[in-house]
Design a protein around this motif. Structure first.
Motif, mmCIF file in Angstrom:
data_model
loop_
_atom_site.group_PDB
_atom_site.id
_atom_site.type_symbol
_atom_site.label_atom_id
_atom_site.label_comp_id
_atom_site.label_asym_id
_atom_site.label_seq_id
_atom_site.Cartn_x
_atom_site.Cartn_y
_atom_site.Cartn_z
ATOM 1 N N UNK A 134 -1.995 6.348 -26.689
ATOM 2 C CA UNK A 134 -2.110 6.250 -25.231
ATOM 3 C C UNK A 134 -0.821 5.765 -24.593
ATOM 4 N N UNK A 135 -0.270 4.701 -25.140
ATOM 5 C CA UNK A 135 0.892 4.085 -24.532
ATOM 6 C C UNK A 135 2.174 4.868 -24.694
ATOM 7 N N UNK A 136 2.297 5.617 -25.795
ATOM 8 C CA UNK A 136 3.543 6.325 -26.094
ATOM 9 C C UNK A 136 3.549 7.793 -25.683
ATOM 10 N N UNK A 137 2.346 8.412 -25.624
ATOM 11 C CA UNK A 137 2.301 9.866 -25.402
ATOM 12 C C UNK A 137 1.436 10.304 -24.220
ATOM 13 N N UNK A 138 0.775 9.355 -23.574
ATOM 14 C CA UNK A 138 -0.024 9.702 -22.401
ATOM 15 C C UNK A 138 0.510 8.913 -21.199
ATOM 16 N N UNK A 139 0.160 9.382 -20.039
ATOM 17 C CA UNK A 139 0.597 8.703 -18.812
ATOM 18 C C UNK A 139 -0.334 7.517 -18.549
ATOM 19 N N UNK A 140 -0.269 6.529 -19.434
ATOM 20 C CA UNK A 140 -1.156 5.367 -19.356
ATOM 21 C C UNK A 140 -0.350 4.098 -19.081
ATOM 22 N N UNK A 141 -0.964 3.169 -18.377
ATOM 23 C CA UNK A 141 -0.338 1.883 -18.104
ATOM 24 C C UNK A 141 -0.325 1.051 -19.388
#
Length: 430
Positions: free
Chosen positions: A82-89
């Motif tokens: 999530x943190x490295x490959x998605x647009x997630x906070x």
């Protein structure tokens, strides 16, 4: 249950040995009331964790010692993806991971999760840059042998190919012209508020998967098929009353394309070596209103034992499947170069056998859903060296499909939407 706990649950079944698509489909069947948005998120993250599996493993090995709890390891994988490959906070990702850990373990373990994730996110640029210089295959999340193989086979654009194979696939739907019209299909899309992302003849790449729940899909008016598969079958240029062989046909998608183009005339013999797949072909043909497909249980290496000759033959050979990694991401982790070499020998055996049953002047299309030279260009070279009565003819490829030609004018499809395929068209001369 928290949505991330659901993802970890599905991933645990995958780790236990289930194919990714089966693990996910089983979970959705067991939990039929999940909202569509939750299903989409679960699907995206679950497959993303598999696509980036080698990279995530490397990062965890670098920043942690042994992680005793499998559940905790999968929570860290999920959070990193999530943190490295998605647009997630990133802060939100860390907070939620810590809260989930508190609920399952204790504060000490939660502090461990907090520290690991914060440190990795803080140093993410250094991680990517170090791999770019030293272990680029891990950056793409491929085994080293495969990275080197594609680099050797396609030196000019291997990075683009490796990147494309790890992208999220799009749903592709083909219209069954025997039952449905393009106008009716477009009206259905408008009604469902689904956008067309790309069209290749009668194959459409769509923005949404809810069309799979419609009566139109269930009744065989529409079918799931990639345009690469469609193009391979279309290049037979089947005519009315032709006698055609689909040498390795299951689940039958290409046979159906050929049957529709012949408007249910002529004869299509569809071979497979597994009895349960023969039943699958029959069921698909019945559902789609196809009446000229005749499935037969037979080994494609022994096509020369069949009665009579064929006007056209399609050899969509069993292969390593590296062209469909986007849809079956785990396939890359359990194969070696020896598997490729073994499959190449099988493919050539099938091609040699099929050539004996093609009429003079007939067309043979050879295709694979993979990208290694051994299974494609090298096999064609070996075949042409021993079959001087065969020549290569031009393959018809739609203008909006990206491809590379090999030295024999064989087509390597490399497109952001389509499966990576190899297709070559051969003619048997008199």
């Amino acid at each position: 249950m928290n949505i991330k706990e659901r993802i970890i649950d599905v991933f645990s079944h995958y780790e236990a040995g289930k194919y990714s698509n089966i693990a996910l489909n089983d979970y959705f069947r067991e939990n039929p009331n999940l909202p569509i948005k939750e299903k989409s998120f679960i699907t995206e993250v679950f497959y993303g964790m598999i696509r980036k599996q080698m990279f995530l493993e490397y990062v965890l090995r670098t920043y942690t010692k042994k992680i005793e709890y499998p559940w905790l390891k999968n929570l860290l994988r999920l959070s990193l993806y999530q943190g490295l490959f998605m647009d997630s906070d990133e802060k939100g990702v860390v907070w939620e991971a810590v809260e989930l850990t508190k609920n399952k373990y204790d504060k000490k373990v939660a502090n461990f999760v907090n520290g690991v994730l914060r440190k990795i996110f803080r140093e993410k640029n250094e991680i990517f840059n170090s791999l770019l210089n030293k272990k680029e295959y891990l950056l793409y999340s491929y085994p080293k042998w495969f990275y080197n193989k594609i680099k050797s086979d396609y030196p000019k654009n291997f990075k683009e190919i490796l990147k494309t194979l790890k992208e999220t696939p799009y749903l592709s739907i083909r219209i069954n012209k025997l039952k449905y019209t393009e106008k009716e299909f477009l009206n259905l899309l408008n009604k469902l508020n689904i956008k067309i992302l790309k069209q290749v003849d009668f194959v459409y790449y769509l923005s949404d998967g809810k069309i799979l729940n419609t009566d139109e899909f269930k009744s065989g008016k529409l079918t799931v098929q990639d345009a690469s598969s469609y193009i391979a079958a279309k290049n037979l240029n089947a005519n009315k009353d032709d006698r055609i062989l689909d040498a390795c046909s299951a689940p039958g998608g290409k046979s159906m394309v050929i049957a529709e183009s012949m408007n249910n005339t002529g004869e299509i013999i569809s071979l497979d070596i597994h009895e349960h797949k023969i039943k699958l072909i029959k069921n698909n043909a019945e559902n789609m209103g196809i009446k000229n497909v005749y499935p037969i249980l037979h080994d494609a290496r022994k096509i020369n034992e069949l009665n009579g000759e064929f006007d056209k033959i399609l050899v969509d050979a069993p292969c390593s499947g590296f062209g469909v990694i986007r849809k079956k991401p785990e396939a890359i982790y359990n194969k070696t170069i020896s598997n490729v070499e073994e499959l190449a020998r099988l493919q050539l055996d099938i091609l040699n056998s099929a050539s004996k049953k093609l009429k003079k002047g007939g067309i043979l299309v050879y295709s694979t859903c993979t990208i290694t030279k051994e299974e494609n260009t090298a096999n064609i070279r070996k075949f042409l060296e021993t079959h001087s009565n065969f020549s290569v003819v031009e393959t018809d490829i739609p203008k909006n499909v990206n491809f590379i030609k090999d030295k024999y004018n064989g087509i390597n499809i490399f497109d952001n939407f389509l499966d990576a395929f190899y297709i070559i068209k051969l003619k048997k001369n008199s």
